[in-house]
Design a protein around this motif. Structure first.
Motif, PDB file in Angstrom:
ATOM      1  N   ALA A   1       0.745  -1.206  -0.113  1.00  0.00           N
ATOM      2  CA  ALA A   1      -0.021  -0.062  -0.037  1.00  0.00           C
ATOM      3  C   ALA A   1       0.793   1.200   0.077  1.00  0.00           C
ATOM      4  N   LEU A   2       1.930   1.377   0.825  1.00  0.00           N
ATOM      5  CA  LEU A   2       2.887   2.357   0.834  1.00  0.00           C
ATOM      6  C   LEU A   2       3.642   2.609  -0.537  1.00  0.00           C
ATOM      7  N   SER A   3       3.800   1.393  -1.047  1.00  0.00           N
ATOM      8  CA  SER A   3       4.563   1.563  -2.364  1.00  0.00           C
ATOM      9  C   SER A   3       3.688   2.231  -3.433  1.00  0.00           C
ATOM     10  N   ILE A   4       2.360   1.671  -3.420  1.00  0.00           N
ATOM     11  CA  ILE A   4       1.343   2.279  -4.373  1.00  0.00           C
ATOM     12  C   ILE A   4       1.287   4.047  -3.990  1.00  0.00           C
ATOM     13  N   LEU A   5       1.235   4.374  -2.947  1.00  0.00           N
ATOM     14  CA  LEU A   5       1.172   5.678  -2.427  1.00  0.00           C
ATOM     15  C   LEU A   5       2.486   6.480  -2.980  1.00  0.00           C
ATOM     16  N   GLY A   6       3.403   5.688  -3.087  1.00  0.00           N
ATOM     17  CA  GLY A   6       4.942   6.205  -3.461  1.00  0.00           C
ATOM     18  C   GLY A   6       4.705   6.574  -4.671  1.00  0.00           C
ATOM     19  N   ASN A   7       4.242   5.667  -5.515  1.00  0.00           N
ATOM     20  CA  ASN A   7       4.159   5.709  -7.031  1.00  0.00           C
ATOM     21  C   ASN A   7       3.253   6.809  -7.421  1.00  0.00           C
ATOM     22  N   LEU A   8       2.108   6.883  -6.731  1.00  0.00           N
ATOM     23  CA  LEU A   8       1.095   8.053  -6.956  1.00  0.00           C
ATOM     24  C   LEU A   8       1.638   9.379  -6.690  1.00  0.00           C
ATOM     25  N   ALA A   9       2.497   9.546  -5.457  1.00  0.00           N
ATOM     26  CA  ALA A   9       3.115  10.744  -5.102  1.00  0.00           C
ATOM     27  C   ALA A   9       4.030  11.377  -6.130  1.00  0.00           C
ATOM     28  N   SER A  10       4.389  10.576  -6.859  1.00  0.00           N
ATOM     29  CA  SER A  10       5.310  11.242  -7.970  1.00  0.00           C
ATOM     30  C   SER A  10       4.426  12.122  -8.937  1.00  0.00           C
ATOM     31  N   THR A  11       3.443  12.167  -8.980  1.00  0.00           N
ATOM     32  CA  THR A  11       2.437  13.042  -9.777  1.00  0.00           C
ATOM     33  C   THR A  11       1.981  14.266  -9.055  1.00  0.00           C
TER      34      THR A  11
ATOM     35  N   GLU B   1      10.752   3.028   5.410  1.00  0.00           N
ATOM     36  CA  GLU B   1      11.463   3.620   4.464  1.00  0.00           C
ATOM     37  C   GLU B   1      10.366   3.922   3.695  1.00  0.00           C
ATOM     38  N   LYS B   2       9.274   3.553   3.057  1.00  0.00           N
ATOM     39  CA  LYS B   2       8.465   3.697   2.153  1.00  0.00           C
ATOM     40  C   LYS B   2       7.798   4.740   2.509  1.00  0.00           C
ATOM     41  N   ALA B   3       7.251   4.872   3.694  1.00  0.00           N
ATOM     42  CA  ALA B   3       6.616   6.216   4.462  1.00  0.00           C
ATOM     43  C   ALA B   3       7.368   7.385   4.277  1.00  0.00           C
ATOM     44  N   ALA B   4       8.797   7.199   4.642  1.00  0.00           N
ATOM     45  CA  ALA B   4       9.608   8.366   4.504  1.00  0.00           C
ATOM     46  C   ALA B   4       9.861   8.766   3.033  1.00  0.00           C
ATOM     47  N   TYR B   5       9.682   7.975   2.151  1.00  0.00           N
ATOM     48  CA  TYR B   5       9.942   8.180   0.575  1.00  0.00           C
ATOM     49  C   TYR B   5       8.775   8.926   0.114  1.00  0.00           C
TER      50      TYR B   5
ATOM     51  N   ALA C   1       3.533   6.001  10.541  1.00  0.00           N
ATOM     52  CA  ALA C   1       4.245   4.867  10.043  1.00  0.00           C
ATOM     53  C   ALA C   1       5.562   4.981  10.202  1.00  0.00           C
ATOM     54  N   LEU C   2       6.278   6.227  10.378  1.00  0.00           N
ATOM     55  CA  LEU C   2       7.699   6.448  10.549  1.00  0.00           C
ATOM     56  C   LEU C   2       7.906   5.713  11.943  1.00  0.00           C
ATOM     57  N   GLY C   3       7.041   5.415  12.808  1.00  0.00           N
ATOM     58  CA  GLY C   3       7.415   5.023  14.063  1.00  0.00           C
ATOM     59  C   GLY C   3       7.205   3.577  14.129  1.00  0.00           C
ATOM     60  N   TRP C   4       7.176   2.653  13.067  1.00  0.00           N
ATOM     61  CA  TRP C   4       7.031   1.437  12.720  1.00  0.00           C
ATOM     62  C   TRP C   4       8.402   0.530  12.843  1.00  0.00           C
ATOM     63  N   ALA C   5       9.094   0.590  14.126  1.00  0.00           N
ATOM     64  CA  ALA C   5      10.286   0.339  14.196  1.00  0.00           C
ATOM     65  C   ALA C   5      10.395  -1.514  13.851  1.00  0.00           C
ATOM     66  N   GLU C   6       9.141  -2.090  14.297  1.00  0.00           N
ATOM     67  CA  GLU C   6       9.103  -3.518  13.837  1.00  0.00           C
ATOM     68  C   GLU C   6       8.933  -3.797  12.508  1.00  0.00           C
ATOM     69  N   SER C   7       8.874  -2.910  11.620  1.00  0.00           N
ATOM     70  CA  SER C   7       8.434  -2.794   9.952  1.00  0.00           C
ATOM     71  C   SER C   7       9.653  -1.959   9.321  1.00  0.00           C
ATOM     72  N   PRO C   8      10.776  -2.137   9.076  1.00  0.00           N
ATOM     73  CA  PRO C   8      11.818  -1.259   8.562  1.00  0.00           C
ATOM     74  C   PRO C   8      11.175  -0.837   7.172  1.00  0.00           C
ATOM     75  N   GLY C   9      10.722  -1.712   6.610  1.00  0.00           N
ATOM     76  CA  GLY C   9      10.184  -1.614   5.202  1.00  0.00           C
ATOM     77  C   GLY C   9       9.211  -0.677   5.099  1.00  0.00           C
ATOM     78  N   CYS C  10       8.335  -0.486   5.942  1.00  0.00           N
ATOM     79  CA  CYS C  10       7.217   0.535   6.072  1.00  0.00           C
ATOM     80  C   CYS C  10       7.693   1.891   6.359  1.00  0.00           C
TER      81      CYS C  10
END
Length: 473
Positions: free
Chosen positions: A278-288, A319-323, A308-317
């Protein structure tokens, strides 16, 4: 006329020599040849290699390499020929009364055999399978859908051929029918996932009427309540594939996809992989630009990403939220202001201390964006406000807000003050996160079950103090 004197030796030689020469030539050319033929056995030339009239055998020989090089034994060639003839028979039966059995056979053979997938496509199996989608027989339709799905596994040419043959419109017509549910929708979702994996198919699938709407409904809408988890995941993955093409951004936004994606981040039923997609889709949409406006306008859009920046148990989330936040902060001053007002600074400082390498870099980029131009004043005010109790001079405020260094006799004191400031920021971030978590937890509870504010403040204070002790300063 004077008669020739036959008694003259010269005349006799002239008369006998031609006869003798002819007999001598006959003896050499005929007699000797016959004698040698009697002594040496006659060797017949090898018979010409029989050419098979079967086109499948010729295809096998051409695949094996040079025809005069025995790359395949006769037994192997015979088996392969029979296999090709069997595939050809199955393709013929797709257009006859045994179409149901033939479609099931294509589905079975193409599941794990890459050669069978390629051969079926070369023999023309795709058009009749697509035609069977209009048969009206649910079992035959499902078999044909999964046969098409298996033909496209790992074969980009088959995926392109399926789309070019008009399969998309017939698949979407199936799911629009009132009685189209269950296995038919599952098979269509799986096919859309496979077909959208090919780059050239992405804009075609996204432009097909009803494709995005079906995927969004299956992943997040009313259909998701009865759809199996695998079907929901297939739909979400297909949406991720489509979001990779900028041509599909407008259609995805018009379907109202942003809000369901943000809500799904806190869905307990979904796993971490779903949140990352879901965060990857939001990242792709944020490019427009349209995508960034939609995310900023969504209810609690930016605060949800900050959480989502505070989800230490999910580093991938993380990173994607930060993007997503990094792109939005870089492009819009209004979004930077909203981020600062939502408490992003403390979350970013915490992320730069305890996040992954990629998350730390992206957090630093966001902080740099907040310091640029007008954002500098917003950031300075936001950071200095919670430090009134611990800081009494302007120097430490500027040091924390702008990242500057103080020189002179009070340098060590300033460094100590900066550490205290960061500690307080981290504690404030923890308290803010706990308030958000409590707000989400109490969202569906009755009023009498909501956690009292005094009790919550005590828990937040205890959590902040215990966590701050584990920090390096």
């Amino acid at each position: 006329m004077r008669k020739r004197d036959r008694t003259n030796p010269l005349n006799l030689h002239r008369h006998i020599w031609p006869v003798f020469r002819r007999k001598l030539f006959d003896a050499v050319s005929c007699g000797a040849s016959r004698r040698w033929r009697d002594e040496i056995p006659e060797t017949k030339p090898p018979p010409p290699r029989p050419r098979s009239d079967n086109r499948l055998s010729e295809l096998l020989r051409s695949e094996a390499g040079e025809e005069d090089r025995p790359a395949l034994s006769e037994e192997e060639a015979r088996r392969k020929t029979e296999a090709l003839e069997g595939l050809q028979r199955v393709v013929r039966e797709l257009q006859e009364e045994r179409a149901a059995e033939a479609a099931a056979e294509v589905r079975r053979l193409a599941r794990a055999d890459a050669d069978a997938r390629r051969t079926f496509a070369l023999l023309g199996a795709i058009p009749p399978l697509i035609g069977l989608l209009e048969s009206g027989d649910p079992d035959l339709v499902v078999s044909s859908l999964y046969a098409l799905l298996n033909l496209g596994i790992g074969n980009d040419m088959n995926k392109a051929a399926i789309v070019q043959a008009g399969a998309l419109h017939k698949m979407l017509r199936l799911v629009e029918e009132e009685d189209a549910a269950g296995t038919v929708s599952e098979a269509v979702a799986a096919n859309l996932l496979g077909l959208s994996a090919l780059d050239s198919n992405k804009p075609v699938v996204g432009a097909a009427p009803g494709a995005i709407r079906f995927l969004v409904t299956t992943a997040f809408g009313s259909a998701s309540e009865t759809a199996p988890p695998q079907t929901r995941q297939d739909s979400l993955r297909a949406l991720l594939n489509l979001s990779l093409s900028p041509a599909n951004a407008q259609g995805l936004l018009e379907s109202g996809l942003v809000e369901p994606l943000l809500r799904s981040l806190f869905d307990d039923d979904d796993d971490v992989g779903s949140s990352e997609r879901a965060l990857s889709i939001l990242g792709n949409l944020a490019s427009t630009p349209e995508g960034r406006r939609a995310i900023a306008a969504a209810p609690d859009g930016i605060p949800t990403l900050i959480d989502a920046l505070g989800w230490a148990e999910s580093p991938g989330c993380q990173e994607k939220a930060a993007y997503v936040l990094m792109v939005m902060a870089h492009k819009s001053y209004a979004d930077r202001t909203s981020m600062v007002e939502s408490g992003i600074v403390s979350a970013l400082l915490e992320l730069t201390l305890m996040g992954t390498t990629l998350a730390q870099k992206r957090a630093s980029r966001i902080l740099e964006s907040l310091r640029v131009g007008k954002g500098n004043m917003v950031l300075e005010g936001a950071v200095s406000a919670p430090l009134e109790a611990g800081l009494s001079t302007e120097g430490p405020k500027k040091a924390v807000a702008l990242g500057g260094e103080d020189e002179g006799e009070g340098g060590e004191a300033m460094v100590s003050e900066e550490r205290k400031a960061v500690k307080q920021l981290v504690q404030q971030s923890l308290q803010s996160n706990m308030r958000r978590i409590a707000r989400r937890a109490n969202l569906n509870l009755p009023a009498e079950m909501v956690v009292p504010s005094d009790r919550f403040r005590a828990l937040a204070s205890a959590a902040g103090s215990s966590t701050s002790k584990s920090l390096p300063f």
